[in-house]
Design an enzyme around this catalytic site. Structure first.
Site, short mmCIF file in Angstrom:
data_model
loop_
_atom_site.label_atom_id
_atom_site.label_comp_id
_atom_site.label_asym_id
_atom_site.label_seq_id
_atom_site.Cartn_x
_atom_site.Cartn_y
_atom_site.Cartn_z
N LYS A 1 4.09 -7.41 -4.32
CA LYS A 1 3.40 -8.70 -4.28
C LYS A 1 3.14 -9.19 -5.71
O LYS A 1 3.32 -10.37 -6.00
CB LYS A 1 2.03 -8.55 -3.59
CG LYS A 1 2.05 -8.43 -2.10
CD LYS A 1 0.60 -8.48 -1.63
CE LYS A 1 0.44 -8.27 -0.16
NZ LYS A 1 -0.98 -8.32 0.25
N ASP B 1 -3.28 -12.11 1.62
CA ASP B 1 -3.21 -11.22 2.78
C ASP B 1 -2.08 -11.74 3.64
O ASP B 1 -1.97 -12.94 3.89
CB ASP B 1 -4.51 -11.14 3.57
CG ASP B 1 -4.52 -9.89 4.43
OD1 ASP B 1 -4.64 -8.78 3.87
OD2 ASP B 1 -4.33 -10.00 5.66
N SER B 2 -1.23 -10.83 4.05
CA SER B 2 0.00 -11.28 4.70
C SER B 2 0.44 -10.25 5.73
O SER B 2 -0.08 -9.15 5.78
CB SER B 2 1.09 -11.48 3.64
OG SER B 2 1.12 -10.37 2.75
N LYS C 1 14.27 -15.21 -2.41
CA LYS C 1 13.17 -14.91 -1.47
C LYS C 1 11.96 -15.80 -1.79
O LYS C 1 11.39 -16.42 -0.90
CB LYS C 1 12.78 -13.43 -1.54
CG LYS C 1 11.59 -13.11 -0.62
CD LYS C 1 11.17 -11.66 -0.62
CE LYS C 1 9.89 -11.50 0.21
NZ LYS C 1 9.36 -10.13 0.18
N HIS D 1 6.97 -16.96 2.83
CA HIS D 1 5.56 -17.23 3.15
C HIS D 1 4.70 -17.16 1.88
O HIS D 1 3.89 -18.04 1.62
CB HIS D 1 5.09 -16.21 4.19
CG HIS D 1 5.39 -14.78 3.84
ND1 HIS D 1 6.64 -14.35 3.47
CD2 HIS D 1 4.61 -13.67 3.77
CE1 HIS D 1 6.61 -13.06 3.20
NE2 HIS D 1 5.39 -12.63 3.37
P1 ITT Z 1 -3.11 -5.42 -0.77
O1 ITT Z 1 -4.05 -5.40 0.40
O2 ITT Z 1 -3.56 -4.57 -1.93
O3 ITT Z 1 -2.76 -6.82 -1.20
P2 ITT Z 1 -1.15 -4.48 1.16
O4 ITT Z 1 0.31 -4.10 1.06
O5 ITT Z 1 -2.06 -3.54 1.89
O6 ITT Z 1 -1.70 -4.76 -0.33
P3 ITT Z 1 -1.69 -6.53 3.15
O7 ITT Z 1 -2.91 -5.87 3.65
O8 ITT Z 1 -1.70 -8.02 2.94
O9 ITT Z 1 -1.23 -5.92 1.75
O10 ITT Z 1 -0.49 -6.13 4.13
C1 ITT Z 1 0.71 -6.77 3.98
C2 ITT Z 1 1.79 -5.98 4.70
O11 ITT Z 1 2.59 -6.91 5.47
C3 ITT Z 1 2.73 -5.33 3.71
O12 ITT Z 1 2.31 -4.03 3.37
C4 ITT Z 1 4.06 -5.36 4.47
O13 ITT Z 1 4.11 -4.29 5.38
C5 ITT Z 1 3.95 -6.68 5.25
N1 ITT Z 1 4.48 -7.79 4.41
C6 ITT Z 1 3.76 -8.79 3.82
N2 ITT Z 1 4.56 -9.58 3.11
C7 ITT Z 1 5.80 -9.08 3.22
C8 ITT Z 1 7.05 -9.44 2.70
O14 ITT Z 1 7.19 -10.46 1.85
N3 ITT Z 1 8.12 -8.72 3.03
C9 ITT Z 1 8.00 -7.66 3.86
N4 ITT Z 1 6.87 -7.22 4.38
C10 ITT Z 1 5.76 -7.93 4.08
#
Ligand code: ITT
Length: 197
Positions: free
Chosen positions: A12, A70-71, A175, A180
């Site tokens: 990210k 958050d994604s 990408k 998103h």
């Molecule tokens: P932070 O909370 O520290 O930001 P995290 O990886 O735990 O890191 P999230 O709670 O937002 O982040 O979870 C996002 C998850 O969703 C991520 O770990 C992937 O599994 C999925 N994800 C989000 N964006 C993505 C992307 O661009 N490509 C592929 N998977 C994605």
């Protein structure tokens, strides 16, 4: 202005840094630069709740303006799962993808529609509310097998019908142009530009 990316996810951070590099007045750091700071527990029910929770937490702890992402992946045939559980759906990316494919084993191609969603929230230290909040989505479907080595997370099984490719087969610039996170961040850059003048 110093801007803290409120995440320890290095993928990210890379994607977000690329789109913030035009903002000459903004020095970008991330939560990874604060190894002593614990990550907050993500207790929210929506992407936006969790983004706000992370941005507020890191703004308070570091005293810096904080931008949180958050994604996650929302799969129609799974009633929106994994959703806010996307990063906790398995022990690592391979396990998360394996679980997803297993759950969709009997789902026909036309029913495998899905989208990535991203909520971003910007918080200034000491301020009550959000300085800005934006969203972005990317529509696609879940393929039956993984392909491609770029990106992270569910990218190898996320199929882009318009391109005939998996998200993990795009370069990082390609990408970012459609994702998103890219869409949410382009909106956020407008708010940041106003802030730094
Ligand atoms: P932070 O909370 O520290 O930001 P995290 O990886 O735990 O890191 P999230 O709670 O937002 O982040 O979870 C996002 C998850 O969703 C991520 O770990 C992937 O599994 C999925 N994800 C989000 N964006 C993505 C992307 O661009 N490509 C592929 N998977 C994605």
């Amino acid at each position: 202005m110093k801007l803290l990316l409120a995440t320890k996810n290095k993928h990210k951070v890379e994607e977000m840094r690329a789109l913030l590099s035009d903002l000459a007045q903004v020095e970008v750091v991330s939560a990874a630069d604060f190894p002593g700071v614990e990550e907050p527990e993500e207790t929210g029910e929506t992407f936006e709740d969790n983004a706000r929770l992370k941005a507020r937490y890191y703004a308070e702890v570091t005293g810096l303006t904080a931008l949180a992402d958050d994604s996650g992946l929302v799969v129609d045939a799974l009633d929106g799962r994994p959703g806010v559980m996307s990063s906790r759906y398995g022990a690592d990316d391979a396990a998360r993808i394996a679980r997803l494919l297993e759950e969709l084993r009997d789902t026909h191609d036309a029913q495998r529609t899905a989208r990535f969603e991203c909520a971003m929230v910007l918080v200034r230290p000491g301020a009550g509310g959000d300085a800005a909040a934006t969203r972005g989505t990317l529509e696609g479907s879940i393929a039956r097998e993984a392909r491609g080595t770029n990106g992270f997370g569910y990218d190898p099984v996320f199929h882009l019908p318009a391109r005939g490719l998996r998200l993990a087969e795009l370069s990082s610039d390609e990408k970012n142009a459609v994702s998103h996170r890219g869409n949410a961040l382009r909106e956020m850059v407008k708010a940041l530009r106003e802030m730094v003048g």
